[in-house]
Design a protein around this motif. Structure first.
Motif, short mmCIF file in Angstrom:
data_model
loop_
_atom_site.label_atom_id
_atom_site.label_comp_id
_atom_site.label_asym_id
_atom_site.label_seq_id
_atom_site.Cartn_x
_atom_site.Cartn_y
_atom_site.Cartn_z
N TYR A 44 0.82 -1.21 0.00
CA TYR A 44 0.00 0.00 0.00
C TYR A 44 0.86 1.27 0.00
O TYR A 44 0.51 2.27 -0.64
CB TYR A 44 -0.98 0.00 1.18
CG TYR A 44 -2.23 -0.79 0.89
CD1 TYR A 44 -3.14 -0.38 -0.08
CD2 TYR A 44 -2.51 -1.96 1.59
CE1 TYR A 44 -4.29 -1.11 -0.34
CE2 TYR A 44 -3.66 -2.69 1.34
CZ TYR A 44 -4.54 -2.26 0.37
OH TYR A 44 -5.69 -2.97 0.10
N ALA A 45 2.00 1.24 0.69
CA ALA A 45 2.90 2.40 0.66
C ALA A 45 3.46 2.61 -0.74
O ALA A 45 3.54 3.74 -1.23
CB ALA A 45 4.04 2.21 1.67
N ILE A 46 3.82 1.52 -1.41
CA ILE A 46 4.33 1.62 -2.79
C ILE A 46 3.26 2.20 -3.70
O ILE A 46 3.54 3.11 -4.49
CB ILE A 46 4.81 0.24 -3.29
CG1 ILE A 46 6.10 -0.16 -2.59
CG2 ILE A 46 4.99 0.25 -4.81
CD1 ILE A 46 6.51 -1.60 -2.83
N THR A 47 2.04 1.69 -3.60
CA THR A 47 0.99 2.19 -4.50
C THR A 47 0.66 3.66 -4.20
O THR A 47 0.35 4.43 -5.10
CB THR A 47 -0.27 1.31 -4.48
OG1 THR A 47 -1.13 1.72 -5.54
CG2 THR A 47 -1.03 1.37 -3.18
N PHE A 48 0.76 4.05 -2.92
CA PHE A 48 0.52 5.45 -2.57
C PHE A 48 1.58 6.37 -3.19
O PHE A 48 1.25 7.37 -3.83
CB PHE A 48 0.49 5.63 -1.05
CG PHE A 48 0.31 7.06 -0.63
CD1 PHE A 48 -0.91 7.69 -0.78
CD2 PHE A 48 1.37 7.79 -0.11
CE1 PHE A 48 -1.09 9.02 -0.41
CE2 PHE A 48 1.21 9.11 0.26
CZ PHE A 48 -0.02 9.72 0.11
N VAL A 49 2.84 6.00 -3.03
CA VAL A 49 3.93 6.81 -3.59
C VAL A 49 3.86 6.80 -5.11
O VAL A 49 4.06 7.83 -5.77
CB VAL A 49 5.30 6.31 -3.08
CG1 VAL A 49 6.44 6.98 -3.82
CG2 VAL A 49 5.41 6.55 -1.57
N TRP A 50 3.57 5.65 -5.68
CA TRP A 50 3.50 5.47 -7.13
C TRP A 50 2.48 6.42 -7.76
O TRP A 50 2.70 6.98 -8.82
CB TRP A 50 3.12 4.04 -7.41
CG TRP A 50 3.30 3.52 -8.80
CD1 TRP A 50 3.55 4.23 -9.94
CD2 TRP A 50 3.25 2.16 -9.19
NE1 TRP A 50 3.65 3.40 -11.01
CE2 TRP A 50 3.47 2.11 -10.58
CE3 TRP A 50 3.03 0.98 -8.51
CZ2 TRP A 50 3.49 0.92 -11.30
CZ3 TRP A 50 3.05 -0.20 -9.23
CH2 TRP A 50 3.27 -0.23 -10.61
#
Length: 140
Positions: free
Chosen positions: A88-94
């Protein structure tokens, strides 16, 4: 860690779970063509990632007091929830453009979030099993 006699970690877990599920639902709506759901997905996932940090800190304190026999199940819970948080952190930053939602493609970040949702489901199941089946954190 307790608040007014009640364990804090189980109280907090509902918030990141709810925000992440809302974010994934909004991603599904965005992929279905509902344009207004896109910034809501970004915000919900970001709030979930942030609140999860406090939740994980409370869980780490509870882990330190856990019975030895429950450590393997707790480690599975931790691994799954850490995977969910990371995805979820990756998708948020992405999907971010600084401190606001970006306007790039949605499919791959949404798939990353959906994978986070699968890890979330497994981790939440493990956490519930720790409490309801094994009595972790329960005052006897």
């Amino acid at each position: 860690m307790r608040l007014i006699g009640h364990p804090l970690h189980p109280m907090l877990v509902h918030f990141p779970i709810a925000f992440w599920i809302a974010g994934s639902l909004c991603d599904a709506l965005t992929l279905a063509g509902v344009a207004g759901a896109r910034p809501i997905a970004w915000l919900a996932i970001g709030v979930g990632v942030t609140i999860a940090l406090v939740t994980m800190a409370a869980g780490a304190i509870d882990f330190a007091a856990l019975e030895e026999r429950l450590v393997p199940a707790a480690m599975r819970h931790i691994a799954l929830m850490a995977t969910a948080w990371l995805l979820y952190a990756i998708t948020f930053v992405w999907r971010s453009d600084g401190f606001s939602p970006g306007d790039g493609p949605v499919l791959l970040p949404a798939l990353c979030g959906f994978a986070g949702g699968i890890a979330l489901l497994g981790g939440a199941w493990q956490g519930g099993d720790l409490v309801y089946r094994h009595g972790a954190g329960v005052t006897r």
